[in-house]
Design a protein around this motif. Structure first.
Motif, PDB file in Angstrom:
ATOM      1  N   ASP A  59       0.822  -1.214   0.000  1.00 19.80           N
ATOM      2  CA  ASP A  59       0.000   0.000   0.000  1.00 19.80           C
ATOM      3  C   ASP A  59       0.857   1.265   0.000  1.00 19.80           C
ATOM      4  OD1 ASP A  59      -2.364   1.435  -0.069  1.00 19.80           O
ATOM      5  OD2 ASP A  59      -2.574   1.470   2.118  1.00 19.80           O
ATOM      6  N   VAL A  60       1.742   1.391  -1.003  1.00 19.44           N
ATOM      7  CA  VAL A  60       2.661   2.523  -1.052  1.00 19.44           C
ATOM      8  C   VAL A  60       1.922   3.835  -1.291  1.00 19.44           C
ATOM      9  CG1 VAL A  60       4.715   1.247  -1.753  1.00 19.44           C
ATOM     10  CG2 VAL A  60       3.217   2.169  -3.496  1.00 19.44           C
ATOM     11  N   SER A  61       2.498   4.907  -0.761  1.00 21.86           N
ATOM     12  CA  SER A  61       1.970   6.252  -0.975  1.00 21.86           C
ATOM     13  C   SER A  61       3.128   7.144  -1.409  1.00 21.86           C
ATOM     14  CB  SER A  61       1.337   6.793   0.309  1.00 21.86           C
ATOM     15  OG  SER A  61       2.338   7.066   1.267  1.00 21.86           O
ATOM     16  N   GLU A  62       2.804   8.386  -1.731  1.00 23.12           N
ATOM     17  CA  GLU A  62       3.834   9.319  -2.178  1.00 23.12           C
ATOM     18  C   GLU A  62       4.923   9.499  -1.118  1.00 23.12           C
ATOM     19  OE1 GLU A  62      -0.055  10.914  -4.039  1.00 23.12           O
ATOM     20  OE2 GLU A  62       0.540   9.653  -2.376  1.00 23.12           O
ATOM     21  N   ALA A  63       4.570   9.346   0.156  1.00 19.54           N
ATOM     22  CA  ALA A  63       5.550   9.483   1.238  1.00 19.54           C
ATOM     23  C   ALA A  63       6.612   8.383   1.192  1.00 19.54           C
ATOM     24  CB  ALA A  63       4.850   9.474   2.589  1.00 19.54           C
ATOM     25  N   ASP A  64       6.338   7.302   0.479  1.00 29.58           N
ATOM     26  CA  ASP A  64       7.306   6.208   0.375  1.00 29.58           C
ATOM     27  C   ASP A  64       8.344   6.470  -0.711  1.00 29.58           C
ATOM     28  OD1 ASP A  64       6.172   4.587   2.434  1.00 29.58           O
ATOM     29  OD2 ASP A  64       4.576   4.015   1.045  1.00 29.58           O
ATOM     30  N   SER A  65       8.188   7.542  -1.489  1.00 29.96           N
ATOM     31  CA  SER A  65       9.208   7.909  -2.474  1.00 29.96           C
ATOM     32  C   SER A  65      10.510   8.219  -1.746  1.00 29.96           C
ATOM     33  CB  SER A  65       8.768   9.135  -3.279  1.00 29.96           C
ATOM     34  OG  SER A  65       7.650   8.841  -4.079  1.00 29.96           O
ATOM     35  N   GLY A  66      11.625   7.937  -2.389  1.00 25.29           N
ATOM     36  CA  GLY A  66      12.926   8.232  -1.790  1.00 25.29           C
ATOM     37  C   GLY A  66      13.967   7.234  -2.237  1.00 25.29           C
ATOM     38  N   ASN A  67      15.121   7.293  -1.606  1.00 24.09           N
ATOM     39  CA  ASN A  67      16.236   6.413  -1.936  1.00 24.09           C
ATOM     40  C   ASN A  67      16.326   5.276  -0.930  1.00 24.09           C
ATOM     41  OD1 ASN A  67      17.025   7.964  -4.139  1.00 24.09           O
ATOM     42  ND2 ASN A  67      18.329   9.269  -2.895  1.00 24.09           N
ATOM     43  N   TYR A  68      16.274   4.060  -1.444  1.00 19.22           N
ATOM     44  CA  TYR A  68      16.393   2.858  -0.625  1.00 19.22           C
ATOM     45  C   TYR A  68      17.743   2.221  -0.919  1.00 19.22           C
ATOM     46  CZ  TYR A  68      11.434   3.373   0.332  1.00 19.22           C
ATOM     47  OH  TYR A  68      10.227   3.857   0.750  1.00 19.22           O
ATOM     48  N   LYS A  69      18.465   1.901   0.141  1.00 18.58           N
ATOM     49  CA  LYS A  69      19.805   1.340  -0.018  1.00 18.58           C
ATOM     50  C   LYS A  69      19.830  -0.084   0.500  1.00 18.58           C
ATOM     51  CE  LYS A  69      23.607   3.745   0.890  1.00 18.58           C
ATOM     52  NZ  LYS A  69      24.710   4.409   1.637  1.00 18.58           N
ATOM     53  N   CYS A  70      20.335  -0.985  -0.334  1.00 18.38           N
ATOM     54  CA  CYS A  70      20.589  -2.338   0.143  1.00 18.38           C
ATOM     55  C   CYS A  70      22.093  -2.449   0.365  1.00 18.38           C
ATOM     56  CB  CYS A  70      20.058  -3.386  -0.821  1.00 18.38           C
ATOM     57  SG  CYS A  70      21.176  -3.974  -2.057  1.00 18.38           S
ATOM     58  N   ILE A  71      22.443  -3.012   1.514  1.00 16.00           N
ATOM     59  CA  ILE A  71      23.850  -3.163   1.895  1.00 16.00           C
ATOM     60  C   ILE A  71      24.109  -4.651   2.115  1.00 16.00           C
ATOM     61  CG2 ILE A  71      25.621  -2.546   3.584  1.00 16.00           C
ATOM     62  CD1 ILE A  71      23.652  -0.129   4.274  1.00 16.00           C
ATOM     63  N   ALA A  72      25.073  -5.182   1.384  1.00 16.25           N
ATOM     64  CA  ALA A  72      25.476  -6.589   1.545  1.00 16.25           C
ATOM     65  C   ALA A  72      26.827  -6.605   2.253  1.00 16.25           C
ATOM     66  CB  ALA A  72      25.572  -7.270   0.188  1.00 16.25           C
ATOM     67  N   ARG A  73      26.909  -7.363   3.343  1.00  8.20           N
ATOM     68  CA  ARG A  73      28.134  -7.333   4.138  1.00  8.20           C
ATOM     69  C   ARG A  73      28.495  -8.747   4.593  1.00  8.20           C
ATOM     70  NH1 ARG A  73      30.032  -2.938   6.638  1.00  8.20           N
ATOM     71  NH2 ARG A  73      28.001  -1.913   6.590  1.00  8.20           N
ATOM     72  N   ASN A  74      29.788  -9.050   4.523  1.00  7.09           N
ATOM     73  CA  ASN A  74      30.316 -10.251   5.172  1.00  7.09           C
ATOM     74  C   ASN A  74      31.599  -9.851   5.888  1.00  7.09           C
ATOM     75  OD1 ASN A  74      32.402 -10.284   3.283  1.00  7.09           O
ATOM     76  ND2 ASN A  74      31.620 -12.053   2.158  1.00  7.09           N
ATOM     77  N   THR A  75      32.315 -10.801   6.427  1.00  7.80           N
ATOM     78  CA  THR A  75      33.501 -10.479   7.226  1.00  7.80           C
ATOM     79  C   THR A  75      34.614  -9.842   6.402  1.00  7.80           C
ATOM     80  OG1 THR A  75      34.291 -12.747   6.906  1.00  7.80           O
ATOM     81  CG2 THR A  75      33.058 -12.277   8.941  1.00  7.80           C
ATOM     82  N   LEU A  76      34.549  -9.961   5.078  1.00 10.80           N
ATOM     83  CA  LEU A  76      35.619  -9.430   4.228  1.00 10.80           C
ATOM     84  C   LEU A  76      35.311  -8.060   3.639  1.00 10.80           C
ATOM     85  CD1 LEU A  76      36.541 -12.737   2.406  1.00 10.80           C
ATOM     86  CD2 LEU A  76      37.687 -11.675   4.350  1.00 10.80           C
ATOM     87  N   GLY A  77      34.067  -7.587   3.774  1.00  5.13           N
ATOM     88  CA  GLY A  77      33.758  -6.268   3.232  1.00  5.13           C
ATOM     89  C   GLY A  77      32.272  -6.093   2.986  1.00  5.13           C
ATOM     90  N   SER A  78      31.967  -5.038   2.212  1.00  2.60           N
ATOM     91  CA  SER A  78      30.561  -4.748   1.936  1.00  2.60           C
ATOM     92  C   SER A  78      30.414  -4.125   0.557  1.00  2.60           C
ATOM     93  CB  SER A  78      29.982  -3.817   3.001  1.00  2.60           C
ATOM     94  OG  SER A  78      30.590  -2.540   2.918  1.00  2.60           O
ATOM     95  N   ALA A  79      29.198  -4.168   0.061  1.00  8.38           N
ATOM     96  CA  ALA A  79      28.818  -3.519  -1.195  1.00  8.38           C
ATOM     97  C   ALA A  79      27.416  -2.972  -0.997  1.00  8.38           C
ATOM     98  CB  ALA A  79      28.847  -4.528  -2.351  1.00  8.38           C
ATOM     99  N   HIS A  80      27.084  -1.916  -1.751  1.00  6.03           N
ATOM    100  CA  HIS A  80      25.737  -1.372  -1.614  1.00  6.03           C
ATOM    101  C   HIS A  80      25.210  -0.913  -2.970  1.00  6.03           C
ATOM    102  CE1 HIS A  80      28.013   2.415  -1.436  1.00  6.03           C
ATOM    103  NE2 HIS A  80      26.913   2.964  -1.933  1.00  6.03           N
ATOM    104  N   HIS A  81      23.892  -0.764  -3.011  1.00  3.12           N
ATOM    105  CA  HIS A  81      23.196  -0.286  -4.205  1.00  3.12           C
ATOM    106  C   HIS A  81      22.033   0.577  -3.740  1.00  3.12           C
ATOM    107  CE1 HIS A  81      21.981  -0.430  -8.448  1.00  3.12           C
ATOM    108  NE2 HIS A  81      20.743  -0.393  -7.977  1.00  3.12           N
ATOM    109  N   VAL A  82      21.835   1.733  -4.404  1.00  4.75           N
ATOM    110  CA  VAL A  82      20.759   2.649  -4.059  1.00  4.75           C
ATOM    111  C   VAL A  82      19.703   2.612  -5.158  1.00  4.75           C
ATOM    112  CG1 VAL A  82      20.123   5.048  -3.615  1.00  4.75           C
ATOM    113  CG2 VAL A  82      22.289   4.153  -2.737  1.00  4.75           C
ATOM    114  N   ILE A  83      18.451   2.391  -4.757  1.00  3.52           N
ATOM    115  CA  ILE A  83      17.332   2.387  -5.701  1.00  3.52           C
ATOM    116  C   ILE A  83      16.482   3.615  -5.401  1.00  3.52           C
ATOM    117  CG2 ILE A  83      15.336   1.116  -6.578  1.00  3.52           C
ATOM    118  CD1 ILE A  83      16.714  -1.447  -5.420  1.00  3.52           C
ATOM    119  N   SER A  84      16.396   4.509  -6.386  1.00  4.91           N
ATOM    120  CA  SER A  84      15.599   5.719  -6.242  1.00  4.91           C
ATOM    121  C   SER A  84      14.161   5.401  -6.635  1.00  4.91           C
ATOM    122  CB  SER A  84      16.171   6.817  -7.136  1.00  4.91           C
ATOM    123  OG  SER A  84      15.391   7.982  -7.031  1.00  4.91           O
TER     124      SER A  84
END
Length: 131
Positions: A59-84
């Motif tokens: 049930d998304v609304s206009e207030a849900d607009s924005g940048n969502y970041k997924c962060i993948a992390r393990n003991t050796l490091g991390s990576a991320h991706h931003v979905i606008s």
């Protein structure tokens, strides 16, 4: 990470279910975390599926607009991706006009409040003629 690159975009319609997917590879297997930049994930409408690979907001609304970041992390490091995310909305009533019955010479007020994304234009007509 999939999707590739550092950013991507997603458009969803108001009232629908927003699904964002982030698939990470690595050894040891990365743990995925989701955040909304500059805000909070809606507590009672947010769900995670597929071991947090999929972020689901109902049930998304206009207030849900924005940048969502997924962060993948393990003991050796991390990576991320931003979905606008942009939530679009067909015009909808905030306050719909109501019938008004007036006597001759009496004043009255009609109220019309609508919203949408993009913001709708409001036009008034009397018997089909613009006023």
């Amino acid at each position: 990470l999939t999707p590739t690159g550092s950013t991507s975009t997603k458009v969803e319609l108001r009232g629908n279910v927003l699904l964002l997917e982030c698939i990470a590879a690595g050894l040891p297997t990365p743990v995925i975390r989701w955040i909304k930049e500059g805000g909070e994930l809606p507590a009672n409408r947010t769900f995670f599926e597929n071991f947090k690979k999929t972020l689901k907001i109902v049930d998304v609304s206009e207030a849900d607009s924005g940048n969502y970041k997924c962060i993948a992390r393990n003991t050796l490091g991390s990576a991320h991706h931003v979905i606008s995310v942009t939530v679009k909305a067909a015009p909808y009533w905030i306050t719909a006009p109501r019938n008004l019955v007036l006597s001759p010479g009496e004043d009255g007020t009609l109220i019309c409040r609508a919203n949408g994304n993009p913001k709708p234009d409001i036009n008034w007509l009397a018997n089909g003629v613009p006023i």
